[in-house]
Design a protein around this motif. Structure first.
Motif, PDB file in Angstrom:
ATOM      1  N   ASP A 148     -28.921  66.149 -78.318  1.00 29.75           N
ATOM      2  CA  ASP A 148     -27.549  66.551 -78.628  1.00 29.75           C
ATOM      3  C   ASP A 148     -26.579  66.231 -77.492  1.00 29.75           C
ATOM      4  O   ASP A 148     -25.364  66.212 -77.704  1.00 29.75           O
ATOM      5  CB  ASP A 148     -27.487  68.043 -78.964  1.00 29.75           C
ATOM      6  CG  ASP A 148     -27.935  68.915 -77.809  1.00 29.75           C
ATOM      7  OD1 ASP A 148     -28.995  68.614 -77.230  1.00 29.75           O
ATOM      8  OD2 ASP A 148     -27.244  69.893 -77.488  1.00 29.75           O
ATOM      9  N   LYS A 149     -27.102  65.959 -76.297  1.00 24.60           N
ATOM     10  CA  LYS A 149     -26.245  65.621 -75.156  1.00 24.60           C
ATOM     11  C   LYS A 149     -26.065  64.122 -74.967  1.00 24.60           C
ATOM     12  O   LYS A 149     -25.197  63.687 -74.211  1.00 24.60           O
ATOM     13  CB  LYS A 149     -26.836  66.209 -73.860  1.00 24.60           C
ATOM     14  CG  LYS A 149     -26.983  67.727 -73.863  1.00 24.60           C
ATOM     15  CD  LYS A 149     -25.636  68.426 -73.957  1.00 24.60           C
ATOM     16  CE  LYS A 149     -25.809  69.938 -73.822  1.00 24.60           C
ATOM     17  NZ  LYS A 149     -24.506  70.641 -73.986  1.00 24.60           N
ATOM     18  N   LEU A 150     -26.878  63.313 -75.652  1.00 25.40           N
ATOM     19  CA  LEU A 150     -26.807  61.873 -75.472  1.00 25.40           C
ATOM     20  C   LEU A 150     -25.456  61.319 -75.885  1.00 25.40           C
ATOM     21  O   LEU A 150     -24.802  61.834 -76.793  1.00 25.40           O
ATOM     22  CB  LEU A 150     -27.873  61.187 -76.328  1.00 25.40           C
ATOM     23  CG  LEU A 150     -29.340  61.310 -75.928  1.00 25.40           C
ATOM     24  CD1 LEU A 150     -30.181  60.540 -76.926  1.00 25.40           C
ATOM     25  CD2 LEU A 150     -29.575  60.800 -74.523  1.00 25.40           C
ATOM     26  N   THR A 192     -36.473  61.359 -73.524  1.00 24.73           N
ATOM     27  CA  THR A 192     -36.128  61.976 -72.247  1.00 24.73           C
ATOM     28  C   THR A 192     -37.052  63.176 -72.047  1.00 24.73           C
ATOM     29  O   THR A 192     -37.746  63.585 -72.988  1.00 24.73           O
ATOM     30  CB  THR A 192     -34.665  62.452 -72.254  1.00 24.73           C
ATOM     31  OG1 THR A 192     -34.523  63.491 -73.236  1.00 24.73           O
ATOM     32  CG2 THR A 192     -33.717  61.293 -72.573  1.00 24.73           C
ATOM     33  N   PRO A 193     -37.086  63.769 -70.871  1.00 29.18           N
ATOM     34  CA  PRO A 193     -37.921  64.955 -70.676  1.00 29.18           C
ATOM     35  C   PRO A 193     -37.540  66.089 -71.621  1.00 29.18           C
ATOM     36  O   PRO A 193     -38.378  66.908 -71.997  1.00 29.18           O
ATOM     37  CB  PRO A 193     -37.653  65.339 -69.217  1.00 29.18           C
ATOM     38  CG  PRO A 193     -37.262  64.054 -68.567  1.00 29.18           C
ATOM     39  CD  PRO A 193     -36.472  63.321 -69.603  1.00 29.18           C
ATOM     40  N   ASN A 217     -19.543  55.649 -75.025  1.00 32.06           N
ATOM     41  CA  ASN A 217     -18.848  56.805 -75.591  1.00 32.06           C
ATOM     42  C   ASN A 217     -17.609  56.380 -76.384  1.00 32.06           C
ATOM     43  O   ASN A 217     -16.481  56.749 -76.053  1.00 32.06           O
ATOM     44  CB  ASN A 217     -18.453  57.761 -74.461  1.00 32.06           C
ATOM     45  CG  ASN A 217     -19.650  58.138 -73.595  1.00 32.06           C
ATOM     46  OD1 ASN A 217     -20.575  58.785 -74.057  1.00 32.06           O
ATOM     47  ND2 ASN A 217     -19.632  57.705 -72.337  1.00 32.06           N
ATOM     48  N   PRO A 218     -17.812  55.610 -77.450  1.00 35.35           N
ATOM     49  CA  PRO A 218     -16.674  55.122 -78.232  1.00 35.35           C
ATOM     50  C   PRO A 218     -16.091  56.205 -79.124  1.00 35.35           C
ATOM     51  O   PRO A 218     -16.756  57.198 -79.441  1.00 35.35           O
ATOM     52  CB  PRO A 218     -17.298  54.014 -79.081  1.00 35.35           C
ATOM     53  CG  PRO A 218     -18.710  54.470 -79.280  1.00 35.35           C
ATOM     54  CD  PRO A 218     -19.094  55.141 -77.990  1.00 35.35           C
ATOM     55  N   SER A 219     -14.870  56.009 -79.547  1.00 42.59           N
ATOM     56  CA  SER A 219     -14.293  56.881 -80.574  1.00 42.59           C
ATOM     57  C   SER A 219     -15.054  56.637 -81.873  1.00 42.59           C
ATOM     58  O   SER A 219     -15.787  55.644 -81.999  1.00 42.59           O
ATOM     59  CB  SER A 219     -12.812  56.540 -80.768  1.00 42.59           C
ATOM     60  OG  SER A 219     -12.676  55.233 -81.319  1.00 42.59           O
ATOM     61  N   ASN A 220     -14.887  57.512 -82.851  1.00 37.62           N
ATOM     62  CA  ASN A 220     -15.572  57.322 -84.126  1.00 37.62           C
ATOM     63  C   ASN A 220     -15.190  55.989 -84.761  1.00 37.62           C
ATOM     64  O   ASN A 220     -16.039  55.294 -85.328  1.00 37.62           O
ATOM     65  CB  ASN A 220     -15.249  58.469 -85.087  1.00 37.62           C
ATOM     66  CG  ASN A 220     -16.040  59.722 -84.757  1.00 37.62           C
ATOM     67  OD1 ASN A 220     -17.013  59.680 -84.004  1.00 37.62           O
ATOM     68  ND2 ASN A 220     -15.623  60.844 -85.312  1.00 37.62           N
ATOM     69  N   THR A 221     -13.920  55.637 -84.654  1.00 34.07           N
ATOM     70  CA  THR A 221     -13.468  54.368 -85.225  1.00 34.07           C
ATOM     71  C   THR A 221     -14.132  53.190 -84.527  1.00 34.07           C
ATOM     72  O   THR A 221     -14.651  52.259 -85.173  1.00 34.07           O
ATOM     73  CB  THR A 221     -11.940  54.237 -85.111  1.00 34.07           C
ATOM     74  OG1 THR A 221     -11.315  55.284 -85.867  1.00 34.07           O
ATOM     75  CG2 THR A 221     -11.477  52.892 -85.646  1.00 34.07           C
TER      76      THR A 221
END
Length: 299
Positions: A148-150, A192-193, A217-221
């Motif tokens: 969830d942090k990726l 990951t661990p 880290n792109p925008s959704n678009t």
């Protein structure tokens, strides 16, 4: 921003995860880690990966996948976690492990702490020693940790000496240019661990560096534009649905397919979608068809 834990707390996460997996899979066979590799591309630079070879200081093996016993998904995850634990003791830049079945890609992934470019590991092995062949390393801008942090787009670079699919490091990714291999090896393991993860391939393509497929880290678009463009460029059409709610893994390396010299402004890329937690890969081939209208790289 880097989301990994530091020092003893990170090591505690590793050890706890190993103990948990050991209870479920103790005595599982563990093949020796294979070779390091590194390929570099940066959003602010057109420089990219150019070579592939093993990092002798990492203790990795150059043996091919045919010499290794086939592992179950659970055994693969345990093998990767054990490798992360062992390597973190040597280099705290350790952030994960990548394993691609039926290739020699089976190695730790590092990320330069506090770096402001992708240069640090370009010509270093995964123990920070000078090495022309480099190692597998994550884009410095990517967030790492639990699933969830990726970042939306986890980008890993690795060198390729040539376009020989039997070569070292990410040269092995060229095996995905064979449609039968793509059908029979649809899953990539990068964990990951904090999280066990399985990814399913949905695009295999050549591109010019002007296509910003390496934005973590792109925008959704922009994310949807990356996916759409990757599918158009893909050598094959994969029966894999990818939406704005998904996360993807991007494996990037150099190629000499378009321009036979290095450096050049072209790359070879394999993209895969993160599957839901608990998904169990099967050995069944998946639906893959030739793309009748491939979007060629700009020249």
């Amino acid at each position: 921003m880097n989301l990994r834990k530091n020092g003893k707390s990170f090591l505690a996460i590793l050890m706890a995860a190993v103990m948990a997996l050991s209870l479920a899979a103790c005595g599982d066979p563990e093949p020796a880690p294979s070779e390091d590799e590194s390929s570099k591309t940066s959003s602010s630079s057109s420089s990219g990966s150019s070579t592939s070879s093993s990092s002798s200081s990492s203790g990795s093996s150059s043996s091919g996948s045919d010499s290794k016993p086939q592992m179950t998904p659970a055994e693969i995850q345990k093998h990767m976690l054990d490798g992360m634990v062992a390597h973190y003791a040597k280099n705290e830049d350790t952030v994960g492990w990548i394993y691609v079945p039926n290739t020699t890609i089976d190695e730790v992934v590092v990320q330069a702490i506090g770096d402001s470019s992708n240069d640090y590991y370009m010509r270093r092995d995964n123990l920070k020693n000078q090495n022309f062949d480099g190692c597998y390393f994550m884009d410095f801008r990517a967030y790492i940790g639990s699933r969830d942090k990726l970042s939306k787009n986890t980008v890993i670079y690795g060198h390729s000496m040539d376009d020989n699919p039997e070569g070292k490091l990410f040269s092995q990714l060229k095996k995905y240019l064979d449609i039968d291999f793509a059908r029979e090896n649809p899953y990539i393991y990068f964990s990951t661990p904090e999280s066990e993860m399985v990814w399913q391939v949905f695009a295999v393509f050549y591109t010019e560096v002007g296509f910003n497929y390496i934005e973590p880290n792109p925008s959704n678009t922009d994310f949807l534009n990356i996916i759409t463009d990757a599918r158009k460029r893909s050598q094959f059409n994969f029966d894999v649905d990818v939406t704005a709610n998904d996360k993807i893994l991007t494996l990037s390396t150099c190629t000499y397919h378009i321009v036979p010299t290095y450096p050049n402004d072209y790359r070879y890329v394999v993209m895969a979608k993160l599957l839901p937690s608990g998904t169990q890969p099967t050995s069944d081939p998946v639906k893959v068809e030739a793309n009748p209208s491939i979007k060629a790289p700009a020249q």
